[in-house]
Design a protein around this motif. Sequence first.
Motif, mmCIF file in Angstrom:
data_model
loop_
_atom_site.group_PDB
_atom_site.id
_atom_site.type_symbol
_atom_site.label_atom_id
_atom_site.label_comp_id
_atom_site.label_asym_id
_atom_site.label_seq_id
_atom_site.Cartn_x
_atom_site.Cartn_y
_atom_site.Cartn_z
ATOM 1 N N GLY B 168 111.734 -35.437 29.791
ATOM 2 C CA GLY B 168 110.890 -36.293 30.624
ATOM 3 C C GLY B 168 109.932 -35.465 31.465
ATOM 4 O O GLY B 168 108.732 -35.761 31.530
ATOM 5 N N VAL B 169 110.466 -34.427 32.095
ATOM 6 C CA VAL B 169 109.613 -33.560 32.915
ATOM 7 C C VAL B 169 108.542 -32.910 32.039
ATOM 8 O O VAL B 169 107.363 -32.863 32.412
ATOM 9 C CB VAL B 169 110.473 -32.486 33.630
ATOM 10 C CG1 VAL B 169 109.584 -31.437 34.278
ATOM 11 C CG2 VAL B 169 111.359 -33.123 34.683
ATOM 12 N N ALA B 170 108.947 -32.444 30.852
ATOM 13 C CA ALA B 170 107.970 -31.806 29.951
ATOM 14 C C ALA B 170 106.864 -32.792 29.566
ATOM 15 O O ALA B 170 105.694 -32.419 29.490
ATOM 16 C CB ALA B 170 108.677 -31.284 28.712
ATOM 17 N N ARG B 171 107.242 -34.046 29.372
ATOM 18 C CA ARG B 171 106.229 -35.066 29.027
ATOM 19 C C ARG B 171 105.240 -35.242 30.181
ATOM 20 O O ARG B 171 104.036 -35.294 29.957
ATOM 21 C CB ARG B 171 106.894 -36.420 28.731
ATOM 22 C CG ARG B 171 107.818 -36.469 27.533
ATOM 23 C CD ARG B 171 107.096 -36.359 26.205
ATOM 24 N NE ARG B 171 106.038 -37.333 26.017
ATOM 25 C CZ ARG B 171 106.201 -38.599 25.622
ATOM 26 N NH1 ARG B 171 107.420 -39.043 25.355
ATOM 27 N NH2 ARG B 171 105.183 -39.400 25.452
ATOM 28 N N THR B 172 105.773 -35.298 31.405
ATOM 29 C CA THR B 172 104.852 -35.471 32.542
ATOM 30 C C THR B 172 103.998 -34.224 32.748
ATOM 31 O O THR B 172 102.965 -34.283 33.412
ATOM 32 C CB THR B 172 105.599 -35.786 33.863
ATOM 33 O OG1 THR B 172 106.417 -34.663 34.197
ATOM 34 C CG2 THR B 172 106.452 -37.022 33.752
ATOM 35 N N LEU B 173 104.439 -33.092 32.188
ATOM 36 C CA LEU B 173 103.646 -31.864 32.305
ATOM 37 C C LEU B 173 102.674 -31.714 31.136
ATOM 38 O O LEU B 173 102.112 -30.649 30.923
ATOM 39 C CB LEU B 173 104.573 -30.648 32.398
ATOM 40 C CG LEU B 173 105.380 -30.562 33.708
ATOM 41 C CD1 LEU B 173 106.445 -29.485 33.619
ATOM 42 C CD2 LEU B 173 104.463 -30.294 34.896
ATOM 43 N N GLY B 174 102.523 -32.782 30.365
ATOM 44 C CA GLY B 174 101.464 -32.788 29.349
ATOM 45 C C GLY B 174 101.913 -32.672 27.907
ATOM 46 O O GLY B 174 101.079 -32.635 27.006
#
Lengths: 359, 266
Positions: B168-174
């Motif tokens: 999830g964090v990786a997704r929000t980081l692009g």
Amino acid sequence: MIRLDGISAKKGRFTLADVSFALDQGSFGVVIGPAGSGKTTLLEVVAGLLIPRAGTLLLDGVDARRLAPESRGVGLVYQHAFLFPHLSVRENVAYGAADAATLEEAAGRMGVTSLFARDVRGLSGGERQLVALARALARRPRLLLLDEPFSALDPRRRAIIRREVRAMHREWGLTTLQVTHDFAEAGMLGDQAILLDGGRVLQSGTPAEVFRRPASPYVAEFLGAENVLGGIARDLGEAAPDWIDSASGTFAQGHRAFAFETERLTLYAVGDFAAGAGHAVIRAEEITVARDHSHDSARNRFAGRVIEVTTLGALTRVTIDVRGTPLVAALTTRSASELGIAPGLAVVATFKAMAVHLC
Amino acid sequence: MTPGSRLGPRVLSVIAALAGSFLLLFLAAPLVELVGTSGGEGLRRLGSDAELRDSLLLTALCATTATLVGVICGTPLSYLLARREFPGRALLAAVLDLPLLIPHPVAGIALLLLLGRESAVGGAALELGLRIVGTPLGIIAAMLFVSAPLFVSGAREAFAKVDPRYEGVARTLGDSPWRAFYRVTLPLARRGLLASSVVMWARAVSEFGAIVILTYNPKVASILSYDRFTSYGLTEALPVAAALALLALLPLSILRALRTESRSER
């Protein structure tokens, strides 16, 4: 701008139900609620990591259902940081960085540049949170989502970082939504407070409004109101001039005067409450304690006896028994000492009609 | 506490230790005996016995191919099972476990029905010039059938251990979903995936029951050992068996190394 309208989402057994609120572009919203109230789930919905079952979510006017998380321009910081353990601190901060300058700025302002060479597995909880904040900020998001991001920081560092985040929020024009269970933090940071419990929004408004005018006794107690009394409100019509809040000098439109009768006490209040059964909320710091019937303009005046004194640093909480009803007042420790407050002492507790909130 | 009341737990501890030791001895003794008495001879035979050498090479190559196929096809499946809730997930997991539950000769017969020259699949393959039964392809098919469920099960556990919030964090980081999988989930599940593939490889190397039905010749090491035993007796079978046991020690060493590395990083 974020706008949620009737958002419902399910995560495991937990359900977020019919959540609606709006946060203006560049404003700082704070979601407050007890553990398990759905605060983190709400952030995940806004971030696009959880797809809502119903409702509308608009981000800068665009229907977010069409936007993948990577296209929403959000930065998300979880309470437990979720730093990538296979990467160094620098690699974590650089993971989604907009450019080298933003990376350096975010790392510098969060104070993690000196940690760059470190393995994330060796960081303390506070350091992890700082790196997670730097990582999210280095992307230069339009919308910053923070889940208890300062909880592992020591008080001194917390104050510094809180200030820094607030400053970056202003300078970068970030719309920020932060989750906390600490209402004091909400008051310090937020332009808007959203109170969440059991997956539902109980109340939203400015922190001062939510703090002063809780929508229900539950909200009042959750926000730390010490005196919540059940009773019946009787409409007295137009308030007498001496009831007017001396600070504003005016009587808010639609407000009326009430006599609120509990089992043993009659309080006087001013508000836009509908007469009938309800609750009166009086915050401890609104109650003044004196040793005699001093002459002030406060409409509510009760003689009683001190039954408990608790000193918490600069503040002292005094519980006064008024005809069998305990009233809690908050005094500075210096005042309490000057008054010689001690259990058994006969005192007079006073508070203004404006200080009584009916809900 | 009286002395009598202390006796109970002590007696139980002794019984538990004895029972554990018995099982340990029962599992280790035959292998220690086998490698101890014939390990040296088995290694010497590798130089002189071409059939044994070829057989071990064939076993290793077929097991490696089956493992590669299992990893390539099983990784998305195990990720799906670990991450997504969907109707029939439990049924799918149960179907994947089936090959572990049925006797392996039965698995061989089932595969023969599916891949034999009389079957639709086997017939179609033959028309394309691919003979499965009686060739290394048959060995690979048998190995894949009996060992892939072990990889899927282990890989599923490895993915489940990676908190989805990292992704999830990786997704929000692009990151796109694929990029987040490649940059975050895969590295975090790497050790579990590697350990599962080693277990799959080891299981494939040791397979006999399904292979003997599908492809007796060319002989993998387990079949050669059986063949030597039935044709020439125990003396001739022992070096082959010992060499196969030594080959099996290889994945055990890799697994141990992986676990040690994992512990030191915690």
